[in-house]
Design a protein around this motif. Structure first.
Motif, short mmCIF file in Angstrom:
data_model
loop_
_atom_site.label_atom_id
_atom_site.label_comp_id
_atom_site.label_asym_id
_atom_site.label_seq_id
_atom_site.Cartn_x
_atom_site.Cartn_y
_atom_site.Cartn_z
N SER A 147 10.94 2.90 -0.06
CA SER A 147 9.51 3.10 0.19
C SER A 147 9.30 3.75 1.55
CB SER A 147 8.76 1.77 0.12
OG SER A 147 8.79 1.25 -1.18
N TRP A 150 0.83 -1.21 0.00
CA TRP A 150 0.00 0.00 0.00
C TRP A 150 0.87 1.26 0.00
CZ3 TRP A 150 0.29 3.69 3.77
CH2 TRP A 150 0.87 3.33 4.99
N TYR A 151 2.08 1.14 0.53
CA TYR A 151 3.00 2.29 0.55
C TYR A 151 4.14 2.13 -0.46
CZ TYR A 151 5.86 -0.75 3.56
OH TYR A 151 6.59 -1.80 4.07
N ALA A 170 6.73 4.36 4.55
CA ALA A 170 5.50 3.80 5.11
C ALA A 170 4.59 4.85 5.73
CB ALA A 170 5.83 2.73 6.14
N THR A 171 4.87 6.12 5.47
CA THR A 171 3.94 7.18 5.87
C THR A 171 3.27 7.82 4.66
OG1 THR A 171 5.61 8.96 5.84
CG2 THR A 171 5.37 7.71 7.89
N LYS A 172 3.48 7.21 3.48
CA LYS A 172 2.91 7.80 2.27
C LYS A 172 2.22 6.72 1.43
CE LYS A 172 6.35 11.51 1.97
NZ LYS A 172 7.44 12.12 1.16
N VAL A 173 0.99 6.97 1.06
CA VAL A 173 0.27 6.04 0.19
C VAL A 173 0.88 6.09 -1.20
CG1 VAL A 173 -1.95 5.58 -0.91
CG2 VAL A 173 -1.87 6.25 1.50
#
Length: 643
Positions: free
Chosen positions: A355, A346-347, A357-360
């Motif tokens: 990548s 998802w990220y 993990a705080t951004k879609v």
């Protein structure tokens, strides 16, 4: 019972020390050891007897050894207790005496033998029972290296009715030297003819093997079938600052299993090694019912206010778009689930540090809107995060998710085994707790009871579940093996055509397999469901319990488990790949009261795609149900007080 009475009880009932060796059990006398008995420890019900010796070996050295019997039957024949340490770098750096003994334990001198006892209860935040009794007799044997008094250690032993446990504790070193444990050579010499439920890794299939010619080391817990109808399981508890220990066969002693560490552990005193637990029971069902044993070997909860830890049922969103997420939320609300999960990617790509993990990173995915939509309908959101992002971002990530309104994080593809990765994952669980985030650890990691200390650790994988679509025979093994380590995320499916069991079998798993975060509909989508009447069993079933009874079963054959929440009981029964007829006695129900039983069972004659029939009947504690199970089949029963 006050502490003085506890101590008297321990002295009178359990700990026969060196001056009272005449009280040793027949089984331990029969071991024919040539060593000096240091202590005898009995379980509170006197069925288990643990003897510890110090035995002279070649060159004037000494070894620690032990035996264990159950109701007079040998469980562990004379076996060695040993660690290998190499502290020479620290000793040289601190200008201390360098230990030159071939084996670090060669010259341990006993300085004290201290009996004790405990009988208390505690309340888990989530669990298979609402209260857990922590009842044991104990003895601590203090030792020191006879040529170097800075090195002290204690052999700690506990005897419960459910099993015994041993570990080494090193008090604070007065000179500050560090410890490097290079190996642990604890032996388990078993009676000839013992067989083990071997599995080479945490998500492996099981095979019942004799104690010879194993293809690899075996995972823990390792469940054993001994001659004479005794069942045992070897496990590791409180493995939070150490290297994981699996089990291997001794190359020199027949019928002997030895601990095998995943590399060295570099430690600072004071510290204790993980507990080596030996669960023992006279039936497989009783062994499985005693799954709280591992929890009692861990520290109490360190979360002062754990009210935010909320168990529940969860389903994965198979297509990660805003529309599909809302459809899953609607389905979850309709069918009594509490959470939805967004799985990996998802990220962005999961196996790269690039990548964030705080951004879609996927299109048509409005995460704030999805979280808000779920909140309006009482459905929380969990997010998957792979190890790379956890390593790079865990110092702030969990607090960010808390601020978003996320309820939990599924750790993905974590590295396991080494001392480094053990301490890393324990720290990550603690960081999540500090931010008010619940945790599900996936892939090859297994808990060792630390879910008592950090109850935000709701569940973990470390199991061959429906990601691999195992057969029914495999499913009957799990309650007697993997679930002795605690909750497991089997990822139960229902509609996916790859399932190798009947649908009633899958329904029943939700009662048999314990997980305070219970994944249902793993590979399923809301559009696949016809909302059949049998889904009421999953709709109503809770994820934690007030009472659990494992009614009957045997690994590889069948299992029947009953669990109570309030006044309601949920019962699951499954068979292996063969059909089976059973008698299900409802003696666990409260006598004198009538219950309404809804029975969800396979019926091949039904025209529905799931072929699960639902029928109701009145029952009481004297009722015995006739259960006819199809091959790979099952039955689920929901019992409520009759109106």
């Amino acid at each position: 019972m006050n502490q003085l009475n506890l101590l008297k009880s321990a002295l009178l009932k359990s700990c026969t020390l060196l001056l009272a060796a005449s009280l040793a059990s027949f089984a331990c006398q029969a071991a024919a050891t040539t060593g000096q008995r240091l202590a005898t420890l009995q379980s509170p019900d006197h069925k288990l007897v643990l003897d510890v010796y110090q035995t002279p070996v070649d060159g004037g050295a000494r070894e620690l050894r032990y035996t264990l019997s159950y109701q007079g039957k040998p469980v562990i024949r004379e076996s060695k207790l040993e660690l290998e340490l190499d502290n020479h770098l620290s000793e040289n750096a601190m200008a201390l005496k360098v230990d030159r003994h071939a084996h670090w334990f060669d010259n341990l001198a006993v300085t004290a033998v201290k009996p004790s006892a405990n009988d208390s209860t505690w309340t888990p935040r989530t669990g298979e029972r609402s209260r857990i009794r922590d009842h044991y007799n104990a003895v601590a044997i203090d030792m020191v290296k006879d040529d170097n008094p800075i090195y002290k250690l204690t052999l700690e032993m506990r005897a419960y009715n459910e099993g015994v446990a041993l570990r080494f504790f090193f008090p604070e070193n007065e000179k500050g030297t560090y410890y490097r444990v290079t190996a642990e050579n604890t032996e388990f010499s078993l009676p000839a003819g013992t067989k083990a439920w071997f599995h080479g890794w945490a998500q492996a299939p099981y095979a019942l093997l004799p104690l010879k010619n194993w293809p690899d080391e075996s995972e823990r817990p390792l469940t054993l079938e001994l001659p004479g109808g005794v069942y045992a399981s070897l496990l590791e508890a409180q493995m939070v600052d150490y290297a994981r220990t699996k089990f291997k066969l001794s190359p020199t002693k027949a019928d002997t299993i030895v601990t095998s560490m995943h590399g060295a552990a570099d430690l600072v005193s004071p510290f204790g090694t993980p507990w080596r637990g030996i669960m023992v029971a006279d039936t497989p069902a009783k062994l499985a019912e005693n799954s709280h044993f591992i929890l009692n070997l861990n520290e109490p909860s360190k979360i002062r206010d754990d009210s935010w830890v909320q168990p529940g049922k969860i389903m994965r969103v198979m297509t990660q778009t805003t529309g599909d997420a809302k459809a899953n939320i609607d389905f979850a609300a309709r069918h009594g689930l509490q959470y939805i999960l967004f799985d990996w990617k998802w990220y962005g790509p999961a196996f790269t540090f690039a990548s964030d993990a705080t951004k879609v990173a996927i299109p048509d995915f409005d995460l704030p809107a999805i979280i808000a939509y779920g909140k309006e309908r009482g459905i929380g959101v969990w997010l998957y995060v792979n190890q790379q992002a956890l390593l790079a971002q865990s110092d702030t990530l969990f607090k960010t998710y808390r601020d978003w309104g996320v309820k939990g994080v599924k750790f993905g593809f974590v590295q396991v085994g080494s001392h480094r990765w053990t301490t890393w994952i324990e720290k990550a669980i603690q960081q999540a707790a500090e931010a008010g985030i619940m945790v599900n650890v996936h892939d090859d990691w297994r808990p060792t009871g630390e879910q008592r200390t950090w109850p935000n650790l709701l569940t973990s994988e470390g199991i061959r579940g429906n990601e691999e679509m195992p057969d029914a025979t495999h499913n009957t093994v799990l309650p007697f093996t993997r679930y002795l380590a605690g909750a497991a995320d089997y990822t139960i499916c229902y509609y996916d055509p790859r399932i190798k069991t009947t649908h009633a079998h899958q329904l029943a798993l939700a009662a048999i397999y314990y997980s305070p975060l219970q994944t249902l509909y793993w590979y399923d989508k809301p559009a696949m469901s016809d909302h059949g009447p049998e889904l009421e069993f999953w709709d109503r079933i809770p994820a934690t319990w007030d009472e659990t009874r494992v009614l009957d079963g045997a690994p590889g054959e069948f299992v029947s488990t009953a669990r109570r929440k309030g006044a309601d009981w949920f019962v699951g029964t499954i068979t292996n790949n063969s059909s089976r007829k059973l008698k299900l006695a409802l003696t666990f129900l409260e006598p004198g009261k009538r219950y309404e039983a809804k029975i969800f069972a396979d019926d091949a004659s039904l025209p529905t795609k799931t072929k699960v029939a639902v029928r109701s009947m009145q029952v009481d504690s004297a009722t015995v149900l006739d259960v006819a199970l199809l091959a790979s089949g099952g039955q689920a029963v929901w019992l409520t007080l009759a109106k």
